[in-house]
Enzyme design. Sequence first.
Site, PDB file in Angstrom:
ATOM      1  N   LYS A   1     -30.899   8.416  53.220  1.00 49.89           N
ATOM      2  CA  LYS A   1     -31.015   9.701  53.787  1.00 49.89           C
ATOM      3  C   LYS A   1     -31.430   9.823  55.105  1.00 49.89           C
ATOM      4  CE  LYS A   1     -29.818  11.960  49.617  1.00 49.89           C
ATOM      5  NZ  LYS A   1     -29.819  10.908  48.820  1.00 49.89           N
TER       6      LYS A   1
ATOM      7  N   GLU B   1     -31.431  21.823  51.682  1.00 53.87           N
ATOM      8  CA  GLU B   1     -31.381  21.739  49.950  1.00 53.87           C
ATOM      9  C   GLU B   1     -31.765  20.595  49.824  1.00 53.87           C
ATOM     10  OE1 GLU B   1     -29.014  20.859  51.932  1.00 53.87           O
ATOM     11  OE2 GLU B   1     -28.244  18.926  50.908  1.00 53.87           O
TER      12      GLU B   1
ATOM     13  N   SER C   1     -28.772   1.769  47.766  1.00 52.94           N
ATOM     14  CA  SER C   1     -29.076   2.985  48.520  1.00 52.94           C
ATOM     15  C   SER C   1     -30.520   3.371  48.667  1.00 52.94           C
ATOM     16  CB  SER C   1     -28.455   4.021  47.836  1.00 52.94           C
ATOM     17  OG  SER C   1     -28.512   4.272  46.545  1.00 52.94           O
TER      18      SER C   1
END
Length: 399
Positions: A93, A115, A381
Amino acid sequence: MSGSVGPNEKGYFGEFGGCFVPETLMTPVLELAAAYEEAREDEEFQRELTYYLMEFAGRPTPLTFARGLSEEVGRGARIYLKREDLLHTGAHKLNNTLGQVLLARRMGKRRVVAETGAGQHGVATATAAALFGLECVIYMGAEDVRRQAPNVQRMRILGASVHEVETGSRTLKDAINEAMRDWVTHVGHTAFILGSVLGPHPYPMMVRDFQATIGREVREQILDAEDRLPDRLVACVGGGSNSIGLFSEFLADDGVAMVGVEAGGEGVASGRHAARFAGGAPGVFQGTLTQVLQDAHGNILTTHSISAGLDYPAVGPEHSRLHQIGRVRYVDVGDEEALAGFHFLARREGIIPALESSHAVAWVMRTEVLEPHELVIINLSGRGDKDLDEVARQAGMGA
Ligand SMILES: *Cc1c(COP(=O)(O)O)cnc(C)c1O
Protein backbone atom coordinates in the site's frame (compact mmCIF):
# COMPACT_ATOMS: atom_id res chain seq x y z
CA MET A 1 4.27 2.40 -19.58
CA SER A 2 5.14 -0.88 -21.25
CA GLY A 3 2.20 -3.11 -22.03
CA SER A 4 -0.38 -0.89 -20.41
CA VAL A 5 -3.78 -1.04 -22.13
CA GLY A 6 -4.99 2.45 -21.42
CA PRO A 7 -7.05 4.13 -20.27
CA ASN A 8 -8.15 6.60 -22.97
CA GLU A 9 -8.33 10.31 -22.09
CA LYS A 10 -11.78 9.86 -20.54
CA GLY A 11 -10.51 7.11 -18.27
CA TYR A 12 -11.96 4.10 -20.11
CA PHE A 13 -10.28 0.71 -20.38
CA GLY A 14 -12.36 -0.58 -23.30
CA GLU A 15 -15.92 -0.15 -22.07
CA PHE A 16 -14.97 -0.09 -18.36
CA GLY A 17 -13.89 2.76 -16.10
CA GLY A 18 -14.81 6.37 -16.66
CA CYS A 19 -15.71 9.05 -14.15
CA PHE A 20 -19.15 8.83 -12.55
CA VAL A 21 -19.16 11.49 -9.85
CA PRO A 22 -21.64 14.13 -8.64
CA GLU A 23 -21.37 17.62 -10.13
CA THR A 24 -19.55 18.92 -7.02
CA LEU A 25 -16.70 16.45 -7.49
CA MET A 26 -16.21 17.00 -11.21
CA THR A 27 -13.87 19.98 -10.79
CA PRO A 28 -11.59 18.42 -8.15
CA VAL A 29 -11.39 15.16 -10.12
CA LEU A 30 -10.39 17.00 -13.31
CA GLU A 31 -7.90 19.08 -11.31
CA LEU A 32 -6.36 15.93 -9.93
CA ALA A 33 -6.15 14.32 -13.39
CA ALA A 34 -4.38 17.40 -14.79
CA ALA A 35 -1.97 17.61 -11.83
CA TYR A 36 -1.13 13.92 -12.13
CA GLU A 37 -0.53 14.11 -15.91
CA GLU A 38 1.95 16.89 -15.20
CA ALA A 39 3.67 15.14 -12.29
CA ARG A 40 3.93 11.91 -14.27
CA GLU A 41 6.08 13.64 -16.89
CA ASP A 42 8.08 15.67 -14.36
CA GLU A 43 11.50 14.15 -13.72
CA GLU A 44 11.84 16.01 -10.43
CA PHE A 45 8.60 14.48 -9.09
CA GLN A 46 9.62 11.00 -10.22
CA ARG A 47 13.09 11.43 -8.72
CA GLU A 48 11.62 12.52 -5.39
CA LEU A 49 9.17 9.60 -5.35
CA THR A 50 11.97 7.15 -6.15
CA TYR A 51 14.05 8.63 -3.34
CA TYR A 52 11.33 8.03 -0.73
CA LEU A 53 10.51 4.57 -2.09
CA MET A 54 14.15 3.57 -1.63
CA GLU A 55 15.34 5.51 1.41
CA PHE A 56 12.14 5.52 3.44
CA ALA A 57 10.01 2.56 2.31
CA GLY A 58 12.81 0.06 1.64
CA ARG A 59 12.58 -0.58 -2.11
CA PRO A 60 13.59 -2.62 -3.97
CA THR A 61 11.95 -5.52 -2.12
CA PRO A 62 13.59 -8.95 -2.63
CA LEU A 63 12.43 -11.66 -5.01
CA THR A 64 12.88 -14.82 -2.92
CA PHE A 65 13.15 -18.35 -4.33
CA ALA A 66 10.57 -20.48 -2.46
CA ARG A 67 12.27 -23.87 -2.08
CA GLY A 68 9.64 -25.52 0.11
CA LEU A 69 6.76 -24.39 -2.05
CA SER A 70 8.54 -25.43 -5.27
CA GLU A 71 9.18 -28.89 -3.82
CA GLU A 72 5.61 -29.23 -2.63
CA VAL A 73 4.14 -28.29 -6.01
CA GLY A 74 6.70 -30.55 -7.71
CA ARG A 75 7.01 -31.44 -11.44
CA GLY A 76 10.00 -29.14 -11.78
CA ALA A 77 8.19 -25.95 -10.73
CA ARG A 78 10.37 -23.02 -9.74
CA ILE A 79 8.40 -20.57 -7.62
CA TYR A 80 9.52 -17.13 -6.47
CA LEU A 81 7.89 -14.74 -4.01
CA LYS A 82 7.92 -10.97 -4.56
CA ARG A 83 8.34 -9.70 -1.02
CA GLU A 84 5.99 -6.72 -0.60
CA ASP A 85 5.56 -8.03 2.95
CA LEU A 86 8.99 -6.49 3.60
CA LEU A 87 7.96 -2.99 2.54
CA HIS A 88 7.64 -0.45 5.39
CA THR A 89 4.21 -0.76 7.09
CA GLY A 90 3.98 -4.38 5.93
CA ALA A 91 2.24 -4.30 2.55
CA HIS A 92 2.39 -2.83 -0.95
CA LYS A 93 0.00 0.00 0.00
CA LEU A 94 2.81 2.47 0.80
CA ASN A 95 3.96 2.54 -2.89
CA ASN A 96 0.69 4.25 -3.69
CA THR A 97 0.24 6.50 -0.65
CA LEU A 98 3.76 7.94 -0.98
CA GLY A 99 2.93 8.82 -4.60
CA GLN A 100 -0.48 10.32 -3.86
CA VAL A 101 0.61 12.26 -0.76
CA LEU A 102 3.61 13.70 -2.65
CA LEU A 103 1.16 14.75 -5.37
CA ALA A 104 -1.16 16.31 -2.76
CA ARG A 105 1.74 18.33 -1.38
CA ARG A 106 2.67 19.43 -4.90
CA MET A 107 -0.94 20.59 -5.40
CA GLY A 108 -0.69 22.71 -2.24
CA LYS A 109 -3.06 20.58 -0.14
CA ARG A 110 -2.64 20.72 3.65
CA ARG A 111 -4.95 17.89 4.56
CA VAL A 112 -5.54 14.35 3.28
CA VAL A 113 -8.54 12.05 3.79
CA ALA A 114 -8.67 8.32 3.10
CA GLU A 115 -10.89 5.30 3.55
CA THR A 116 -9.67 2.06 5.01
CA GLY A 117 -11.05 -1.44 5.49
CA ALA A 118 -8.62 -3.65 7.35
CA GLY A 119 -6.58 -0.57 8.14
CA GLN A 120 -3.53 -1.23 5.94
CA HIS A 121 -4.30 1.67 3.59
CA GLY A 122 -5.14 3.88 6.57
CA VAL A 123 -1.79 3.09 8.18
CA ALA A 124 0.08 3.68 4.90
CA THR A 125 -1.72 7.02 4.39
CA ALA A 126 -1.10 8.13 7.99
CA THR A 127 2.57 7.18 7.55
CA ALA A 128 3.02 9.26 4.38
CA ALA A 129 1.08 12.17 5.89
CA ALA A 130 3.31 12.13 8.98
CA LEU A 131 6.42 12.06 6.78
CA PHE A 132 5.32 15.13 4.80
CA GLY A 133 3.62 17.00 7.65
CA LEU A 134 0.03 16.92 6.36
CA GLU A 135 -3.11 16.67 8.50
CA CYS A 136 -4.66 13.21 8.08
CA VAL A 137 -8.23 12.01 8.58
CA ILE A 138 -9.12 8.33 8.10
CA TYR A 139 -12.66 7.02 7.64
CA MET A 140 -13.23 3.49 8.80
CA GLY A 141 -16.41 1.47 9.24
CA ALA A 142 -17.33 0.97 12.91
CA GLU A 143 -17.37 -2.78 12.36
CA ASP A 144 -13.79 -2.67 11.00
CA VAL A 145 -12.64 -0.39 13.86
CA ARG A 146 -13.73 -3.12 16.23
CA ARG A 147 -12.08 -5.95 14.21
CA GLN A 148 -8.80 -4.14 13.49
CA ALA A 149 -7.93 -2.47 16.78
CA PRO A 150 -4.10 -2.62 16.40
CA ASN A 151 -4.21 -0.76 13.06
CA VAL A 152 -6.51 1.89 14.55
CA GLN A 153 -3.95 2.36 17.29
CA ARG A 154 -1.14 2.65 14.73
CA MET A 155 -2.98 5.35 12.78
CA ARG A 156 -3.64 7.37 15.94
CA ILE A 157 -0.02 7.06 17.08
CA LEU A 158 1.03 8.34 13.64
CA GLY A 159 -1.07 11.45 14.31
CA ALA A 160 -4.14 10.67 12.19
CA SER A 161 -7.69 11.10 13.44
CA VAL A 162 -9.82 8.03 12.81
CA HIS A 163 -13.54 8.62 12.21
CA GLU A 164 -15.85 5.69 12.79
CA VAL A 165 -18.52 5.30 10.10
CA GLU A 166 -21.86 4.07 11.45
CA THR A 167 -23.83 3.97 8.18
CA GLY A 168 -24.72 0.99 5.97
CA SER A 169 -22.84 -2.23 6.70
CA ARG A 170 -20.29 -0.10 8.68
CA THR A 171 -17.42 -1.44 6.53
CA LEU A 172 -15.17 -0.36 3.64
CA LYS A 173 -17.73 0.77 1.05
CA ASP A 174 -19.42 2.99 3.66
CA ALA A 175 -16.03 4.41 4.64
CA ILE A 176 -15.35 5.31 0.97
CA ASN A 177 -18.70 7.15 0.78
CA GLU A 178 -17.85 9.19 3.91
CA ALA A 179 -14.33 10.00 2.73
CA MET A 180 -15.76 11.26 -0.60
CA ARG A 181 -18.32 13.38 1.29
CA ASP A 182 -15.50 14.94 3.33
CA TRP A 183 -13.56 15.62 0.12
CA VAL A 184 -16.53 17.45 -1.46
CA THR A 185 -16.90 19.62 1.66
CA HIS A 186 -13.21 20.56 2.09
CA VAL A 187 -11.98 20.30 -1.46
CA GLY A 188 -9.95 23.53 -1.47
CA HIS A 189 -7.22 22.27 0.84
CA THR A 190 -7.95 18.51 1.00
CA ALA A 191 -6.84 15.57 -1.16
CA PHE A 192 -8.59 12.20 -1.24
CA ILE A 193 -6.08 9.34 -1.12
CA LEU A 194 -7.73 6.24 -2.61
CA GLY A 195 -6.25 2.85 -1.70
CA SER A 196 -6.70 0.72 -4.81
CA VAL A 197 -7.24 0.84 -8.59
CA LEU A 198 -10.88 1.81 -8.04
CA GLY A 199 -13.05 4.91 -8.19
CA PRO A 200 -13.32 7.58 -10.88
CA HIS A 201 -10.59 8.41 -13.39
CA PRO A 202 -7.70 9.17 -12.79
CA TYR A 203 -7.46 6.92 -9.71
CA PRO A 204 -7.34 3.49 -11.43
CA MET A 205 -4.57 4.71 -13.76
CA MET A 206 -2.65 6.66 -11.12
CA VAL A 207 -2.69 3.91 -8.49
CA ARG A 208 -1.59 1.38 -11.15
CA ASP A 209 1.31 3.59 -12.16
CA PHE A 210 2.43 3.96 -8.53
CA GLN A 211 2.21 0.20 -7.96
CA ALA A 212 3.94 -0.65 -11.26
CA THR A 213 7.25 -0.31 -9.44
CA ILE A 214 6.58 -3.91 -8.28
CA GLY A 215 6.55 -5.34 -11.82
CA ARG A 216 9.50 -3.27 -13.00
CA GLU A 217 11.65 -4.65 -10.19
CA VAL A 218 10.42 -8.21 -10.79
CA ARG A 219 11.40 -8.08 -14.47
CA GLU A 220 14.94 -7.09 -13.59
CA GLN A 221 15.20 -9.53 -10.68
CA ILE A 222 13.93 -12.60 -12.53
CA LEU A 223 16.17 -11.90 -15.54
CA ASP A 224 19.10 -11.73 -13.11
CA ALA A 225 18.12 -14.94 -11.32
CA GLU A 226 16.87 -17.14 -14.19
CA ASP A 227 17.95 -15.32 -17.33
CA ARG A 228 14.42 -15.47 -18.71
CA LEU A 229 10.92 -14.09 -18.19
CA PRO A 230 8.50 -15.99 -15.93
CA ASP A 231 5.87 -18.34 -17.36
CA ARG A 232 3.21 -17.16 -14.96
CA LEU A 233 2.40 -14.38 -12.50
CA VAL A 234 -0.06 -14.96 -9.66
CA ALA A 235 -1.53 -12.33 -7.33
CA CYS A 236 -4.59 -11.86 -5.14
CA VAL A 237 -7.22 -9.35 -6.30
CA GLY A 238 -9.13 -7.16 -3.87
CA GLY A 239 -9.57 -3.82 -5.59
CA GLY A 240 -6.72 -5.01 -7.77
CA SER A 241 -3.70 -2.79 -7.05
CA ASN A 242 -0.98 -5.26 -6.04
CA SER A 243 -1.91 -7.55 -8.95
CA ILE A 244 -2.00 -4.80 -11.59
CA GLY A 245 1.27 -3.47 -10.15
CA LEU A 246 2.87 -6.81 -10.93
CA PHE A 247 1.02 -7.55 -14.19
CA SER A 248 1.21 -4.21 -16.01
CA GLU A 249 4.93 -4.49 -16.75
CA PHE A 250 4.37 -7.86 -18.51
CA LEU A 251 1.07 -7.35 -20.37
CA ALA A 252 2.87 -7.02 -23.72
CA ASP A 253 4.81 -10.27 -23.18
CA ASP A 254 2.51 -12.89 -24.69
CA GLY A 255 4.45 -15.77 -23.13
CA VAL A 256 3.71 -14.58 -19.60
CA ALA A 257 0.42 -16.02 -18.29
CA MET A 258 -1.35 -14.20 -15.46
CA VAL A 259 -3.75 -15.34 -12.77
CA GLY A 260 -5.76 -13.05 -10.49
CA VAL A 261 -7.09 -14.76 -7.37
CA GLU A 262 -10.31 -13.49 -5.84
CA ALA A 263 -11.82 -14.41 -2.48
CA GLY A 264 -14.10 -17.43 -2.79
CA GLY A 265 -15.10 -17.09 0.88
CA GLU A 266 -17.34 -19.99 1.83
CA GLY A 267 -17.85 -20.88 -1.86
CA VAL A 268 -19.47 -19.00 -4.73
CA ALA A 269 -22.62 -21.15 -4.46
CA SER A 270 -23.06 -20.12 -0.81
CA GLY A 271 -23.37 -16.45 -1.75
CA ARG A 272 -20.80 -15.67 0.97
CA HIS A 273 -17.80 -14.63 -1.15
CA ALA A 274 -16.18 -11.70 -2.99
CA ALA A 275 -15.60 -13.38 -6.39
CA ARG A 276 -16.73 -10.57 -8.69
CA PHE A 277 -15.85 -12.41 -11.90
CA ALA A 278 -17.60 -15.60 -10.83
CA GLY A 279 -20.77 -13.99 -9.48
CA GLY A 280 -20.95 -10.35 -10.60
CA ALA A 281 -22.07 -8.24 -13.55
CA PRO A 282 -21.04 -4.85 -14.98
CA GLY A 283 -22.45 -1.81 -13.18
CA VAL A 284 -21.52 1.62 -11.88
CA PHE A 285 -20.26 1.65 -8.31
CA GLN A 286 -18.34 4.35 -6.42
CA GLY A 287 -17.40 6.35 -9.49
CA THR A 288 -16.52 3.70 -12.04
CA LEU A 289 -18.17 1.23 -14.44
CA THR A 290 -16.85 -2.21 -13.63
CA GLN A 291 -17.65 -5.76 -12.56
CA VAL A 292 -19.77 -5.56 -9.37
CA LEU A 293 -21.51 -8.06 -7.13
CA GLN A 294 -25.16 -7.02 -7.35
CA ASP A 295 -28.65 -8.49 -7.39
CA ALA A 296 -31.07 -8.38 -10.35
CA HIS A 297 -32.18 -4.86 -9.32
CA GLY A 298 -28.63 -3.50 -9.12
CA ASN A 299 -28.46 -3.52 -5.31
CA ILE A 300 -24.93 -4.11 -4.08
CA LEU A 301 -24.54 -7.50 -2.40
CA THR A 302 -22.82 -8.08 0.92
CA THR A 303 -19.50 -9.84 0.52
CA HIS A 304 -17.52 -12.20 2.69
CA SER A 305 -13.89 -13.21 2.96
CA ILE A 306 -11.61 -14.32 5.74
CA SER A 307 -9.31 -11.52 4.54
CA ALA A 308 -10.66 -7.99 4.93
CA GLY A 309 -8.48 -6.74 2.05
CA LEU A 310 -10.31 -8.90 -0.51
CA ASP A 311 -13.76 -8.25 0.95
CA TYR A 312 -15.16 -5.65 -1.47
CA PRO A 313 -18.06 -5.87 -3.98
CA ALA A 314 -16.27 -4.28 -6.98
CA VAL A 315 -12.98 -4.77 -8.81
CA GLY A 316 -10.85 -2.17 -10.63
CA PRO A 317 -12.04 -1.39 -14.18
CA GLU A 318 -8.75 -2.36 -15.82
CA HIS A 319 -9.24 -5.88 -14.45
CA SER A 320 -12.73 -5.98 -15.97
CA ARG A 321 -11.09 -5.17 -19.30
CA LEU A 322 -8.28 -7.73 -18.89
CA HIS A 323 -10.91 -10.33 -18.01
CA GLN A 324 -13.05 -9.45 -21.03
CA ILE A 325 -10.15 -9.75 -23.51
CA GLY A 326 -8.92 -12.91 -21.80
CA ARG A 327 -5.43 -11.56 -21.03
CA VAL A 328 -5.69 -12.42 -17.33
CA ARG A 329 -7.43 -15.48 -15.94
CA TYR A 330 -9.44 -14.89 -12.75
CA VAL A 331 -10.03 -17.69 -10.28
CA ASP A 332 -11.32 -17.89 -6.74
CA VAL A 333 -9.92 -19.52 -3.62
CA GLY A 334 -11.98 -19.98 -0.46
CA ASP A 335 -11.31 -19.22 3.20
CA GLU A 336 -10.16 -22.70 4.18
CA GLU A 337 -7.81 -23.16 1.26
CA ALA A 338 -6.30 -19.71 1.92
CA LEU A 339 -5.69 -20.70 5.55
CA ALA A 340 -3.87 -23.82 4.39
CA GLY A 341 -1.66 -21.65 2.17
CA PHE A 342 -1.02 -19.34 5.12
CA HIS A 343 0.15 -22.19 7.37
CA PHE A 344 2.21 -23.83 4.64
CA LEU A 345 4.18 -20.67 3.93
CA ALA A 346 4.73 -20.05 7.64
CA ARG A 347 6.03 -23.57 8.34
CA ARG A 348 7.94 -24.33 5.16
CA GLU A 349 9.26 -20.93 4.09
CA GLY A 350 9.48 -19.09 7.42
CA ILE A 351 7.23 -16.32 6.14
CA ILE A 352 3.91 -15.42 7.76
CA PRO A 353 1.91 -14.00 4.84
CA ALA A 354 -1.15 -11.76 4.87
CA LEU A 355 -4.37 -13.76 4.49
CA GLU A 356 -4.93 -11.86 1.23
CA SER A 357 -1.64 -13.07 -0.26
CA SER A 358 -2.33 -16.57 1.09
CA HIS A 359 -5.10 -16.88 -1.52
CA ALA A 360 -2.50 -16.60 -4.30
CA VAL A 361 -0.19 -19.10 -2.59
CA ALA A 362 -3.08 -21.55 -2.16
CA TRP A 363 -4.05 -21.42 -5.84
CA VAL A 364 -0.52 -22.38 -6.88
CA MET A 365 -0.68 -25.31 -4.42
CA ARG A 366 -3.74 -26.83 -6.14
CA THR A 367 -2.87 -30.10 -7.79
CA GLU A 368 -1.38 -29.66 -11.26
CA VAL A 369 -2.66 -26.19 -12.05
CA LEU A 370 0.87 -25.44 -13.30
CA GLU A 371 2.50 -26.98 -16.37
CA PRO A 372 5.61 -29.05 -15.63
CA HIS A 373 8.79 -26.95 -15.14
CA GLU A 374 6.96 -23.66 -14.84
CA LEU A 375 8.72 -20.55 -13.61
CA VAL A 376 6.17 -18.78 -11.43
CA ILE A 377 6.14 -15.55 -9.45
CA ILE A 378 3.64 -14.99 -6.63
CA ASN A 379 3.14 -11.48 -5.36
CA LEU A 380 3.32 -11.63 -1.57
CA SER A 381 1.31 -8.44 -1.09
CA GLY A 382 1.75 -8.20 2.68
CA ARG A 383 2.76 -9.77 5.96
CA GLY A 384 0.39 -11.60 8.25
CA ASP A 385 0.94 -9.91 11.61
CA LYS A 386 -2.43 -8.16 11.30
CA ASP A 387 -4.16 -11.53 10.77
CA LEU A 388 -2.88 -13.47 13.78
CA ASP A 389 -6.06 -12.96 15.83
CA GLU A 390 -8.27 -14.04 12.93
CA VAL A 391 -6.15 -17.15 12.32
CA ALA A 392 -6.22 -18.05 16.02
CA ARG A 393 -9.99 -17.57 16.07
CA GLN A 394 -10.37 -19.89 13.06
CA ALA A 395 -8.15 -22.51 14.69
CA GLY A 396 -10.24 -22.30 17.86
CA MET A 397 -13.46 -22.78 15.94
CA GLY A 398 -12.08 -25.77 14.07
CA ALA A 399 -10.96 -27.51 17.29
C1 LIG B 1 -5.18 -4.11 0.68
C2 LIG B 1 -4.50 -5.38 0.50
C3 LIG B 1 -4.82 -6.26 -0.57
C4 LIG B 1 -5.93 -6.02 -1.54
O1 LIG B 1 -5.86 -4.85 -2.30
P1 LIG B 1 -5.41 -4.82 -3.82
O2 LIG B 1 -5.73 -3.43 -4.23
O3 LIG B 1 -6.20 -5.84 -4.56
O4 LIG B 1 -3.95 -5.12 -3.85
C5 LIG B 1 -4.08 -7.42 -0.72
N1 LIG B 1 -3.10 -7.74 0.15
C6 LIG B 1 -2.77 -6.94 1.18
C7 LIG B 1 -1.68 -7.36 2.11
C8 LIG B 1 -3.46 -5.74 1.40
O5 LIG B 1 -3.13 -4.96 2.44
